[in-house]
Design a protein around this motif. Structure first.
Motif, PDB file in Angstrom:
ATOM      1  N   SER A   1      -7.135  -1.486  -7.815  1.00 52.76           N
ATOM      2  CA  SER A   1      -8.108  -0.507  -7.323  1.00 52.76           C
ATOM      3  C   SER A   1      -8.348  -0.757  -5.834  1.00 52.76           C
ATOM      4  O   SER A   1      -7.987  -1.811  -5.305  1.00 52.76           O
ATOM      5  N   PRO A   2      -8.986   0.212  -5.132  1.00 51.22           N
ATOM      6  CA  PRO A   2      -9.308  -0.012  -3.719  1.00 51.22           C
ATOM      7  C   PRO A   2     -10.156  -1.258  -3.497  1.00 51.22           C
ATOM      8  O   PRO A   2     -10.118  -1.860  -2.422  1.00 51.22           O
TER       9      PRO A   2
ATOM     10  N   ARG B   1      -3.413   7.715  -3.019  1.00 46.59           N
ATOM     11  CA  ARG B   1      -3.276   6.419  -2.366  1.00 46.59           C
ATOM     12  C   ARG B   1      -3.405   5.335  -3.436  1.00 46.59           C
ATOM     13  O   ARG B   1      -4.265   5.410  -4.312  1.00 46.59           O
ATOM     14  N   SER B   2      -2.552   4.351  -3.362  1.00 51.71           N
ATOM     15  CA  SER B   2      -2.600   3.251  -4.325  1.00 51.71           C
ATOM     16  C   SER B   2      -2.128   1.972  -3.653  1.00 51.71           C
ATOM     17  O   SER B   2      -1.588   1.990  -2.538  1.00 51.71           O
TER      18      SER B   2
ATOM     19  N   ASN C   1       0.862  -1.179   0.000  1.00 49.44           N
ATOM     20  CA  ASN C   1       0.000   0.000   0.000  1.00 49.44           C
ATOM     21  C   ASN C   1       0.898   1.228   0.000  1.00 49.44           C
ATOM     22  O   ASN C   1       1.879   1.284   0.757  1.00 49.44           O
TER      23      ASN C   1
END
Length: 250
Positions: A122-123, A102-103, A90
């Motif tokens: 993706s989240p 954020r990725s 993360n």
């Protein structure tokens, strides 16, 4: 006159004889008493010497802190023996303390093939993009595995906010380009601060976990921008899926 003299002499002589005979016949012999046994005093006992158990020196306490030189040596050790790597990560980027991106995704590395693959997720955990490189060129694939473009590895890496995340297999050279100090340390982890020996100023923090001191967190700060990558589910030197680098086409 002669008869009276004889009468006197005879009784005297008779009494003398009787006295001599009576004294020698009635006395019992004296038996000597046995001598008392000689009491021999026992020889003095030698004092018993107390046998003392050997005093064992306490084992030295395990070393709980390592110097910067020792930590960088550990980094080089695992860097040399790292054959394959699979890890999730993360990553967050913030500016002046405010998060701007954020990725997350997965990273694969194979030293024998000199290949590195980065899957951006993706989240929700869906694949968005894949980048595969031999550290000369890099191929970008879409979520369906179709090739989108090919770039120079050096150009692509320069555009990444946290280049050290992609330097597996090259950490020995990375360490040698930096000065190193220990920022903090516990029994479970140590934070090593790296600053470049020349060129642009920045701070690279590597959180190394015991016992092998493999990086768990990689953080780079330049000016007010900070990017932190946290590795999870790290698998070192385990077989990788056979087709993990199958999409690499120049």
């Amino acid at each position: 006159m002669k008869p009276s003299i004889n009468k006197v002499i005879f009784p005297f002589a008779l009494s003398f004889i009787l006295a001599a005979c009576g004294g020698s016949s009635t006395e019992e012999p004296v038996v000597p008493e046995p001598a008392a046994p000689e009491v021999v005093a026992p020889a003095p006992k030698k004092p018993v010497q107390e046998v003392k158990a050997p005093v064992k020196k306490p084992a030295p306490a395990p070393k709980t802190t390592l110097s910067a030189a020792e930590l960088t040596a550990r980094l080089k050790e695992w860097d040399k023996k790292l054959a394959t790597l699979e890890t999730a990560f993360n990553q967050t980027t913030s500016y002046d303390g405010v998060e701007v991106s954020r990725s997350g995704g997965k990273l694969f590395y194979d030293r024998a093939q000199n290949r590195l693959r980065l899957d951006t997720m993706s989240p929700e955990g869906d694949l968005e993009q894949t980048a595969i490189t031999d550290k000369k060129d890099i191929v970008i694939l879409d979520e369906a595995g179709n090739q989108v473009t090919t770039l120079s590895w050096a150009d692509w890496q320069q555009g990444q906010p946290n280049q050290a995340l992609f330097d597996f297999g090259n950490y020995t050279a990375l360490v040698e380009r930096h000065n190193a100090v220990v920022k903090s340390q516990t029994a479970k982890e140590a934070v090593l601060l790296l600053t470049p020996k020349e060129g642009e100023e920045y701070q690279l923090l590597l959180t190394l976990t015991a016992p092998d001191y493999f990086p768990q967190t990689i953080t780079i700060t330049s000016d007010l921008m900070t990017t932190e990558a946290v590795l999870k589910n790290i698998q070192k030197n385990q077989p990788l899926p056979g087709a993990v680098f199958g999409g690499f086409k120049k």
